[in-house]
Design a protein around this motif. Structure first.
Motif, mmCIF file in Angstrom:
data_model
loop_
_atom_site.group_PDB
_atom_site.id
_atom_site.type_symbol
_atom_site.label_atom_id
_atom_site.label_comp_id
_atom_site.label_asym_id
_atom_site.label_seq_id
_atom_site.Cartn_x
_atom_site.Cartn_y
_atom_site.Cartn_z
ATOM 1 N N VAL A 35 7.607 11.861 -9.394
ATOM 2 C CA VAL A 35 7.795 12.064 -8.123
ATOM 3 C C VAL A 35 7.331 10.890 -6.950
ATOM 4 O O VAL A 35 8.050 10.530 -6.174
ATOM 5 N N ALA A 36 6.200 10.620 -7.317
ATOM 6 C CA ALA A 36 5.874 9.368 -6.410
ATOM 7 C C ALA A 36 6.276 8.123 -6.395
ATOM 8 O O ALA A 36 6.994 7.367 -5.593
ATOM 9 N N PRO A 37 6.782 7.794 -7.613
ATOM 10 C CA PRO A 37 7.545 6.491 -7.735
ATOM 11 C C PRO A 37 9.163 6.721 -7.229
ATOM 12 O O PRO A 37 9.681 5.697 -6.624
ATOM 13 N N LEU A 38 9.670 7.899 -7.439
ATOM 14 C CA LEU A 38 10.850 8.208 -6.723
ATOM 15 C C LEU A 38 10.880 7.929 -5.406
ATOM 16 O O LEU A 38 11.684 7.332 -4.673
ATOM 17 N N THR A 39 10.011 8.648 -4.605
ATOM 18 C CA THR A 39 9.890 8.629 -3.273
ATOM 19 C C THR A 39 9.527 7.250 -2.607
ATOM 20 O O THR A 39 10.006 6.779 -1.510
ATOM 21 N N ALA A 40 8.783 6.389 -3.347
ATOM 22 C CA ALA A 40 7.800 5.170 -2.979
ATOM 23 C C ALA A 40 9.347 4.328 -2.945
ATOM 24 O O ALA A 40 9.745 3.390 -2.103
ATOM 25 N N THR A 41 10.497 4.593 -3.944
ATOM 26 C CA THR A 41 11.496 3.558 -3.994
ATOM 27 C C THR A 41 12.367 3.768 -2.901
ATOM 28 O O THR A 41 13.119 3.040 -2.517
ATOM 29 N N VAL A 42 12.488 5.239 -2.744
ATOM 30 C CA VAL A 42 13.727 5.449 -1.794
ATOM 31 C C VAL A 42 13.159 4.922 -0.501
ATOM 32 O O VAL A 42 14.009 4.103 0.581
ATOM 33 N N LEU B 282 -1.966 16.437 -7.906
ATOM 34 C CA LEU B 282 -3.260 15.924 -6.946
ATOM 35 C C LEU B 282 -3.981 14.954 -7.426
ATOM 36 O O LEU B 282 -4.320 13.950 -6.817
ATOM 37 N N LEU B 283 -4.048 15.104 -8.805
ATOM 38 C CA LEU B 283 -4.795 13.882 -9.698
ATOM 39 C C LEU B 283 -4.252 12.701 -9.777
ATOM 40 O O LEU B 283 -4.771 11.757 -9.948
ATOM 41 N N LEU B 284 -2.964 12.906 -10.223
ATOM 42 C CA LEU B 284 -2.225 11.636 -10.969
ATOM 43 C C LEU B 284 -1.101 11.053 -9.941
ATOM 44 O O LEU B 284 -0.650 9.914 -10.411
ATOM 45 N N SER B 285 -0.716 11.836 -9.006
ATOM 46 C CA SER B 285 0.559 11.059 -8.196
ATOM 47 C C SER B 285 0.001 9.622 -7.766
ATOM 48 O O SER B 285 0.854 8.996 -7.473
ATOM 49 N N ALA B 286 -0.812 9.731 -6.992
ATOM 50 C CA ALA B 286 -1.451 8.521 -6.474
ATOM 51 C C ALA B 286 -1.534 7.152 -7.502
ATOM 52 O O ALA B 286 -1.220 6.035 -7.197
ATOM 53 N N ASP C 288 0.766 -1.042 0.024
ATOM 54 C CA ASP C 288 0.213 -0.020 0.159
ATOM 55 C C ASP C 288 0.804 1.447 -0.012
ATOM 56 O O ASP C 288 0.245 2.294 -0.249
ATOM 57 N N ARG C 289 2.195 1.041 0.431
ATOM 58 C CA ARG C 289 3.012 2.465 0.533
ATOM 59 C C ARG C 289 2.890 3.247 -1.011
ATOM 60 O O ARG C 289 2.916 4.437 -0.742
ATOM 61 N N PRO C 290 3.243 2.672 -2.027
ATOM 62 C CA PRO C 290 3.254 3.450 -3.213
ATOM 63 C C PRO C 290 2.097 4.450 -3.470
ATOM 64 O O PRO C 290 2.386 5.660 -3.728
ATOM 65 N N ARG C 291 1.067 3.825 -3.167
ATOM 66 C CA ARG C 291 -0.244 4.726 -3.466
ATOM 67 C C ARG C 291 -0.376 5.681 -2.196
ATOM 68 O O ARG C 291 -0.771 6.888 -2.506
ATOM 69 N N ALA C 292 0.204 5.313 -0.892
ATOM 70 C CA ALA C 292 0.171 6.293 0.043
ATOM 71 C C ALA C 292 1.040 7.470 -0.214
ATOM 72 O O ALA C 292 0.726 8.661 -0.145
ATOM 73 N N VAL C 293 2.318 7.322 -0.831
ATOM 74 C CA VAL C 293 3.145 8.010 -1.191
ATOM 75 C C VAL C 293 2.821 8.911 -2.325
ATOM 76 O O VAL C 293 2.951 10.086 -2.369
ATOM 77 N N GLY C 294 2.124 8.373 -3.111
ATOM 78 C CA GLY C 294 1.304 9.036 -4.402
ATOM 79 C C GLY C 294 0.407 10.135 -3.669
ATOM 80 O O GLY C 294 0.451 11.300 -3.990
ATOM 81 N N ALA C 295 -0.345 9.828 -2.828
ATOM 82 C CA ALA C 295 -1.468 10.831 -2.191
ATOM 83 C C ALA C 295 -0.431 11.819 -1.417
ATOM 84 O O ALA C 295 -0.785 13.168 -1.572
ATOM 85 N N TRP C 296 0.587 11.636 -0.839
ATOM 86 C CA TRP C 296 1.350 12.374 -0.154
ATOM 87 C C TRP C 296 2.275 13.402 -1.208
ATOM 88 O O TRP C 296 2.325 14.637 -0.760
ATOM 89 N N SER C 297 2.447 12.895 -2.342
ATOM 90 C CA SER C 297 3.228 13.696 -3.270
ATOM 91 C C SER C 297 1.975 14.804 -3.796
ATOM 92 O O SER C 297 2.544 15.849 -4.241
ATOM 93 N N GLY C 298 0.979 14.454 -4.231
ATOM 94 C CA GLY C 298 -0.143 15.211 -4.605
ATOM 95 C C GLY C 298 -0.365 16.199 -3.730
ATOM 96 O O GLY C 298 -0.410 17.539 -3.984
ATOM 97 N N LEU C 299 -0.480 15.997 -2.178
ATOM 98 C CA LEU C 299 -0.811 16.930 -1.262
ATOM 99 C C LEU C 299 0.520 17.871 -1.120
ATOM 100 O O LEU C 299 0.343 19.088 -1.020
#
Length: 400
Positions: free
Chosen positions: A270-277, A209-213, A13-24
């Motif tokens: 951004v979201a894939p990068l942060t989730a990979t970290v 906001l729309l696409l990061s998750a 679930d982390r990549p989707r959560a990080v995507g929401a974090w990136s969008g916000l």
């Protein structure tokens, strides 16, 4: 905040959560120039700094009531004051040297700052290595716990973690220069008002906001390499379009297409990068991993903003000369696009497709098992809420 995500969500679930974090985070990043432009026009520039007061109060209240607690069970020791001081000195000296060198040349102050910054960076690495290895320091009082390293260097044992942080440095360096210069270019060259220039980047916010998750979920399925590579290339193309924005620019004709292309690339990367970290560091180093990545991003923006504009000719009176600023802005944007292209190549060569995938059949659970009942159900049921075994035995997960 990333450490909380790492501790509170399962690996799937982390990549989707990080995507929401990136969008916000994108919302906050783009809302800042708009709010700042409005405050500058309505009340004066000093009021910009007061924005943090109510925002900090809201964050404290939300964190106390709703954020689950998590901690590294092995964490101990005192705060690494020496490491923090050396890191600050390294950034301060290097930034001052980059900023003043175009105007002052190799003056004693500039040379001294550069040498001090470089020496502090070397001393920081040596100090963190020594403290991470647990080497005793002479003169320390018996029985006193030595400081733990602010930056445990063993987090860089992962090749993926190191590579993704290198990509972070390149990407956020280019982004920082664009966000810094673009708003100024619209005002100095394009004649936009502060509010109009601040709102010019709102499409980036909406797209993030729309696409990061969705980008995070896509990276979970196919791996982060292709979304990151493609996103960086698209963002680089957006920077090249931004470089064409000059005098008499129309928002709809010139600014909006460039900003949309840049925002699409940013949303994909951004979201894939942060989730990979987070995925490539040990869970017990979640706080350190997220802190390192954020520090790398902030340092990249700081150093790039200090170095690239002066090298592109944006120094001194250039900020008051529309023609000179426009020329330097174009050079800076081309340089930033080249940086993102280099980041895309580095991503394609070093990031693995399976960096976010969990082995089939692996049981994944949240690392944090405590949650505020006001915000959500408890993450781990208490023994008294779980049915007893057939013979009255305590439930399997019961803890004394």
């Amino acid at each position: 905040s990333l450490a909380i995500i790492q501790a509170s969500f399962t690996a799937d679930d982390r990549p989707r959560a990080v995507g929401a974090w990136s969008g916000l985070a994108g919302v906050a990043g783009a809302a800042g120039p708009f709010a700042g432009g409005w405050l500058v026009e309505a009340a004066g520039w000093r009021w910009v700094f007061l924005l943090n007061v109510p925002l900090a109060a809201v964050v404290v209240l939300v964190a106390v009531r709703h954020v689950p607690e998590s901690a590294d069970p092995d964490a101990r020791g005192r705060f690494d004051v020496l490491g923090a001081a050396l890191a600050a000195l390294a950034l301060a000296g290097t930034t001052y040297a980059f900023t003043e060198a175009p105007a002052a040349g190799a003056s004693p102050a500039v040379a001294g700052a550069a040498v001090a910054g470089g020496a502090a960076a070397v001393a920081f690495v040596l100090a963190e290595r020594a403290r991470g290895a647990g080497r005793p320091r002479t003169g320390r009082r018996p029985g006193r716990e030595p400081p733990r390293p602010m930056l445990p260097l063993d987090v860089f044992a992962s090749r993926q973690f190191t590579a993704v942080n290198a990509v972070t440095f390149i990407m956020y360096g280019g982004m920082g220069v664009l966000f810094f210069l673009f708003v100024l270019n619209l005002q100095v060259v394009g004649g936009f008002s502060p509010i109009a220039a601040g709102t010019a980047l709102l499409p980036v916010t909406v797209l993030m906001l729309l696409l990061s998750a969705r980008a995070g979920a896509l990276a979970q399925k196919i791996g982060p390499r292709l979304p990151m590579t493609g996103g960086l290339l698209v963002a680089a193309a957006g920077m090249l379009l931004v470089s064409r924005v000059g005098a008499d620019a129309s928002y709809v004709r010139d600014v909006l297409p460039a900003v949309v292309v840049f925002g699409l690339g940013l949303s994909a990367a951004v979201a894939p990068l942060t989730a990979t970290v987070l995925a490539t560091a040990q869970v017990r180093h979640a706080g350190v991993a997220s802190g390192v990545n954020n520090a790398v991003a902030r340092a990249a923006g700081l150093l790039a903003v200090a170095a690239i504009p002066p090298l592109a000719g944006l120094a001194g009176d250039a900020y008051e000369n529309p023609a000179e600023f426009s020329r330097g802005f174009g050079i800076a944007m081309v340089a930033c696009a080249a940086l993102l292209g280099a980041g895309a190549l580095l991503t394609f060569l070093t990031v693995d497709d399976d960096a976010l995938r969990t082995p089939s059949g692996e049981r994944v659970e949240p690392e944090c098992r405590t949650q505020c009942g006001v915000g959500a159900p408890q993450l781990q049921p208490e023994p008294e809420t779980v049915a007893a075994g057939p013979r009255g035995d305590p439930p399997p997960d019961a803890r004394p």
